[in-house]
Design a protein around this motif. Structure first.
Motif, short mmCIF file in Angstrom:
data_model
loop_
_atom_site.label_atom_id
_atom_site.label_comp_id
_atom_site.label_asym_id
_atom_site.label_seq_id
_atom_site.Cartn_x
_atom_site.Cartn_y
_atom_site.Cartn_z
N SER A 70 0.57 -0.84 0.19
CA SER A 70 0.04 0.18 -0.17
C SER A 70 0.68 1.28 -0.31
N LYS A 112 1.12 -7.58 6.86
CA LYS A 112 0.51 -6.32 6.13
C LYS A 112 -1.14 -6.55 6.47
N THR A 113 -1.87 -7.48 6.73
CA THR A 113 -2.78 -7.33 7.16
C THR A 113 -2.69 -6.61 8.90
N GLU A 166 -2.72 -2.93 7.71
CA GLU A 166 -3.79 -2.32 7.34
C GLU A 166 -4.78 -2.52 8.72
N ARG A 217 -6.44 1.79 9.80
CA ARG A 217 -7.97 1.83 10.16
C ARG A 217 -8.78 2.23 11.23
#
Length: 275
Positions: free
Chosen positions: A75, A215-216, A219, A223
């Motif tokens: 990202s 990566k999770t 993220e 958020r």
């Protein structure tokens, strides 16, 4: 917005290169052919594929290509840019009212931000907004886990099938004990399946699963910042206070980068004034 993550292909290429260099340093280029065996490849790849088909539903298996693709992209979103976005939204909401943000949200690319801000514009209670967006984060984590589980299971199955291939090779070798000259080559072929399975697991599947997990986590962290920003804008927080609140999520590297940008702007302004 995403871009290619060059570290993943670089790491895989480096790993294979080091293995090839190690082989060639001991036996020359001719030695590479000794590590190629079609039957061993069939056992590892075929057995791995069979295990995956038994373990997962077809809907999950179809996700494999998309999951692998995610490991090669990253990202482009940055926390400082998010903070600046919410500062801008907060300023405008305080000047013109939160309803004035509705038209501006069409320019926001992130659907998670758009959804949260639309809930805020519609006057939904902050606690309800937080619950809705948190539920969406949980659902995202579950989707990511199901995709990552494919890679994690492949990392478990590959060495196991390598060992199965080795056992098959040993059985075939023991059947040829009457031919001592064939024992050495047969043993080498038997060990190749373990090599293939171990390399697949430790150079490809396990590192890739680790990258997808990180990566999770990234993220989810992003958020959580977005939720704080949305609630801050809806509650009419002063942009300075909101900036201080969201800046708590910045790393030392991000803070130093922002300071350097401010210093560069100040220096450029002084030069312009002198001119």
């Amino acid at each position: 917005m995403t871009k290619r993550d060059l570290l993943t292909p670089l790491g895989i290429t480096l790993g294979f290169t080091m293995i090839m260099v190690a082989i060639m340093s001991n036996s020359g280029s001719e030695g590479i052919s000794s590590f190629a065996d079609i039957s061993s490849i069939f056992i590892v790849i075929g057995g791995l594929t069979a295990s995956m088909l038994i373990t997962f539903k077809m809907e999950q298996i179809r996700l494999t290509k998309r999951v692998l693709k995610e490991a090669f992209h990253k990202s482009q979103r940055s926390i400082p840019q998010l903070i600046q976005l919410f500062i801008h939204l907060s300023d405008r909401a305080r000047r013109e009212g939160i309803l004035a943000l509705e038209n501006e949200l069409d320019e926001v690319e992130d659907p998670f931000i758009r959804k949260g801000m639309m809930l805020a514009v519609d006057g939904v209670e902050p606690e309800v907004i937080t619950d809705i967006l948190t539920a969406e984060i949980t659902a995202m984590e579950d989707r990511h886990y199901k995709g990552r589980q494919l890679i994690e299971k492949a990392a478990e199955y590959a060495p196991a099938w390598g060992m199965i291939g080795t056992l098959i090779g040993l059985v075939l070798m023991l059947n040829k004990l009457a031919e001592p000259a064939s024992l050495g080559p047969s043993m080498a072929v038997a060990l190749l399946t373990t090599l293939y399975g171990t390399v697949l697991a430790n150079l490809f599947f396990t590192p890739m699963a680790g990258k997808l997990e990180s990566k999770t986590e990234e993220e989810v962290f992003i958020r959580q910042i977005i939720i704080e920003g949305i609630i801050g804008v809806q509650s009419g927080q002063n942009s300075r206070i909101l900036e201080e609140k969201l800046s708590a999520f910045l790393t030392e590297e991000d803070i130093q980068t922002e300071k350097n940008k401010i210093n560069e702007k100040s220096y450029a302004g002084e030069k312009l004034n002198e001119a």
